[in-house]
Design a protein around this motif. Structure first.
Motif, PDB file in Angstrom:
ATOM      1  N   PRO A 140      24.280  31.348   7.918  1.00  0.00           N
ATOM      2  CA  PRO A 140      23.924  32.717   8.306  1.00  0.00           C
ATOM      3  C   PRO A 140      23.512  32.831   9.770  1.00  0.00           C
ATOM      4  O   PRO A 140      23.518  33.927  10.330  1.00  0.00           O
ATOM      5  N   ALA A 141      23.173  31.690  10.396  1.00  0.00           N
ATOM      6  CA  ALA A 141      22.744  31.704  11.789  1.00  0.00           C
ATOM      7  C   ALA A 141      23.882  31.453  12.774  1.00  0.00           C
ATOM      8  O   ALA A 141      23.638  31.265  13.968  1.00  0.00           O
ATOM      9  N   GLU A 142      25.133  31.443  12.292  1.00  0.00           N
ATOM     10  CA  GLU A 142      26.250  31.173  13.197  1.00  0.00           C
ATOM     11  C   GLU A 142      26.255  32.166  14.362  1.00  0.00           C
ATOM     12  O   GLU A 142      26.222  33.375  14.165  1.00  0.00           O
ATOM     13  N   ASP A 143      26.288  31.616  15.585  1.00  0.00           N
ATOM     14  CA  ASP A 143      26.295  32.503  16.750  1.00  0.00           C
ATOM     15  C   ASP A 143      27.151  31.926  17.861  1.00  0.00           C
ATOM     16  O   ASP A 143      27.736  30.846  17.726  1.00  0.00           O
ATOM     17  N   LEU A 144      27.218  32.657  18.982  1.00  0.00           N
ATOM     18  CA  LEU A 144      28.117  32.314  20.080  1.00  0.00           C
ATOM     19  C   LEU A 144      27.481  32.705  21.409  1.00  0.00           C
ATOM     20  O   LEU A 144      26.841  33.763  21.519  1.00  0.00           O
ATOM     21  N   GLU A 145      27.645  31.850  22.406  1.00  0.00           N
ATOM     22  CA  GLU A 145      27.266  32.205  23.767  1.00  0.00           C
ATOM     23  C   GLU A 145      28.428  32.986  24.370  1.00  0.00           C
ATOM     24  O   GLU A 145      29.522  32.439  24.572  1.00  0.00           O
ATOM     25  N   LEU A 146      28.226  34.261  24.674  1.00  0.00           N
ATOM     26  CA  LEU A 146      29.326  35.123  25.094  1.00  0.00           C
ATOM     27  C   LEU A 146      30.008  34.635  26.360  1.00  0.00           C
ATOM     28  O   LEU A 146      31.229  34.717  26.497  1.00  0.00           O
ATOM     29  N   SER A 165      26.658  27.889  17.820  1.00  0.00           N
ATOM     30  CA  SER A 165      25.828  27.025  16.991  1.00  0.00           C
ATOM     31  C   SER A 165      25.764  27.589  15.584  1.00  0.00           C
ATOM     32  O   SER A 165      26.133  28.739  15.342  1.00  0.00           O
ATOM     33  N   GLY A 166      25.307  26.756  14.652  1.00  0.00           N
ATOM     34  CA  GLY A 166      25.099  27.210  13.285  1.00  0.00           C
ATOM     35  C   GLY A 166      26.345  27.538  12.507  1.00  0.00           C
ATOM     36  O   GLY A 166      26.290  28.368  11.581  1.00  0.00           O
ATOM     37  N   PRO A 171      26.518  37.937   2.148  1.00  0.00           N
ATOM     38  CA  PRO A 171      25.438  38.766   2.692  1.00  0.00           C
ATOM     39  C   PRO A 171      25.260  38.613   4.200  1.00  0.00           C
ATOM     40  O   PRO A 171      24.479  39.343   4.806  1.00  0.00           O
ATOM     41  N   VAL A 172      25.969  37.646   4.794  1.00  0.00           N
ATOM     42  CA  VAL A 172      25.838  37.418   6.236  1.00  0.00           C
ATOM     43  C   VAL A 172      26.326  38.644   7.001  1.00  0.00           C
ATOM     44  O   VAL A 172      27.394  39.193   6.714  1.00  0.00           O
ATOM     45  N   GLN A 173      25.544  39.062   7.977  1.00  0.00           N
ATOM     46  CA  GLN A 173      25.877  40.238   8.764  1.00  0.00           C
ATOM     47  C   GLN A 173      27.111  39.991   9.630  1.00  0.00           C
ATOM     48  O   GLN A 173      27.458  38.853   9.939  1.00  0.00           O
ATOM     49  N   LYS A 174      27.734  41.079  10.031  1.00  0.00           N
ATOM     50  CA  LYS A 174      28.858  40.963  10.953  1.00  0.00           C
ATOM     51  C   LYS A 174      28.326  40.968  12.386  1.00  0.00           C
ATOM     52  O   LYS A 174      27.319  40.326  12.661  1.00  0.00           O
TER      53      LYS A 174
END
Length: 433
Positions: A408-414, A403-404, A122-125
């Motif tokens: 579901p909170a996995e993100d990236l500093e661009l 982080s994460g 269910p994690v968004q793209k």
């Protein structure tokens, strides 16, 4: 002098020796400019890769991401191929790209195409919010793959890839390596034995002051399987002499015993799934299970699957001994057994790894991006670099910053894509002169 103290002393000496060395040369300044000019396009490449689901078991998705990056590597003059795994292994395979030359060090660059987010996740793209973006595998590790591509592209544009020996392997099953691993990692190990240095692009970890680090050592990863049996009967008899305590209470006793008596620095053990009742079944391939039971029936079976991470074999053997002793102390009316399975070997902190870190840190400093410190080995999970580290000087954790991971909170500093690509491009340029 203890090995860890010796390693730290060597790193300090290497860093001090590099402090007065050259800044960026004119060609290195051109390399940096090429990376910066491509930054918007690099983010676009990352977005395209994140919007393709490539959970380890989604073989078509893994291959599609592989094809995306393969086209990029083809344009940079690499000879590319897809390495298939035997059908019985249920894995998509790996992307391999090579250049043959005689100049400088022979390099092996590692990434992976798969993520932990399967096709039904269910994690968004791709979802951008200002200077950060979230999505499936955006930092673990599609961001790292883009760092590799963009660093090599900058080198290609200034003619710095000519006559170099560089192999790039993006595996299709890093998050759940196919068994047997002597097959799924056979080609990677062969490449390592024909290389001088291996660089892996798992995410960059920031220290408590927000400074970038890199990985010179990683803990091993293994698994444990706990099987518990009890006497099925009417729930009113629980704790009695004839019925005993049942499988669920025995499993709880064992796991709490691990928590109380096995914990030590840099050792972790995680019961990732537990199934209990009168009928339980676990699908090893799909990491899924079923359980049936009734509240008025004493459970007769519990299955627990978990992982165990350690710094070295001495720590592993000590943990195994303690865990087996706890399992053997059965509650009345129960029995239990535990089995261990090895997965990823340790990546030891070596003088060679520390020397590569010093060179990477110097490249970062010369580019005005600050020094790079070593992240403590106990803070990193397992990674592909561990299969090659016994054969070649290695450095990991030099990808993008996010982080994460795995959540579901996995993100990236661009902006970290550009920073990491600059550091990597300069390091590769210097290693291949």
């Amino acid at each position: 002098m203890k090995p860890c103290v010796l390693a730290l002393a060597l790193l300090s000496a290497l860093s001090a020796g590099a402090a007065g060395a050259q800044q960026l040369s004119p060609i290195e300044e051109r390399i940096v400019a090429e990376v910066k000019a491509r930054s918007p396009a690099a983010i676009g490449l990352l977005e395209r890769s994140v919007n393709i689901n490539s959970g380890t078991m989604n073989h078509a998705g893994v291959r599609e991401v592989g094809q995306l990056f393969r086209r990029e590597l083809d344009q940079l003059g690499f000879k590319t191929s897809w390495i298939d795994m035997p059908p019985a292994m249920q894995r998509a395979g790996h992307l391999l790209a090579t250049r043959a030359g005689k100049q400088g060090k022979r390099l092996l660059l590692l990434g992976h195409l798969d993520t932990v987010f399967e096709l039904d996740s269910p994690v968004q793209k791709w979802q951008r919010q200002g200077d950060r973006v979230s999505g499936q595998g955006v930092s673990d590790m599609k961001g790292g793959n883009v760092v590799v591509i963009e660093a090599l592209r900058a080198l290609h544009r200034v003619g710095a890839l000519d006559n170099t020996s560089i192999a790039v392997m993006f595996t299709g099953d890093e998050e759940d390596a196919g068994d047997p691993k002597d097959i799924s990692r056979r080609d990677m190990v062969a490449l390592a034995k024909n290389s001088d240095i291996a660089l892996a692009f798992e995410g960059t970890v920031l220290d408590q002051d927000g400074r970038a680090t890199a990985t010179v050592g990683r803990r091993s990863s293994s698994g444990f399987a706990l099987e518990v049996k009890g006497k099925q009967g009417h729930s009113s008899g629980i704790f009695g002499e004839r019925a005993g305590y049942g499988a669920v209470y025995e499993a709880a006793r064992i796991l709490d015993g691990f928590r109380q008596h096995v914990i030590e620095p840099d050792l972790t053990f995680n019961p990732g799934v537990i199934l209990g009742g009168t009928q339980v079944g676990y699908d090893e391939l799909g990491s899924r299970g079923t359980a049936f039971g009734k509240t008025n029936v004493i459970a007769n079976a519990v299955t627990v699957k978990g992982d165990l991470r350690y710094l070295d074999t001495v720590q592993r053997d000590r943990a195994h001994e303690k865990m087996r002793a706890i399992v053997a102390q059965h509650l009345p009316g129960t029995s239990a057994s535990i089995a261990f399975e090895e997965s990823y070997p340790p990546m030891a902190v070596t003088p060679g790894n520390l020397q590569v870190l010093a060179l990477y840190s110097k490249a970062s400093q010369d580019a005005g991006l600050g020094a790079i410190a070593a992240v403590p080995a106990g803070l990193r999970g397992a990674g592909d670099i561990q299969f090659v580290a016994p054969y070649v000087d290695s450095l990991d954790g030099i990808g993008a910053t996010g982080s994460g991971a795995h959540s579901p909170a996995e993100d990236l500093e661009l902006a970290s894509i550009e920073r990491a690509a600059i550091r990597t491009a300069i390091l590769i340029y210097r290693l291949t002169r």
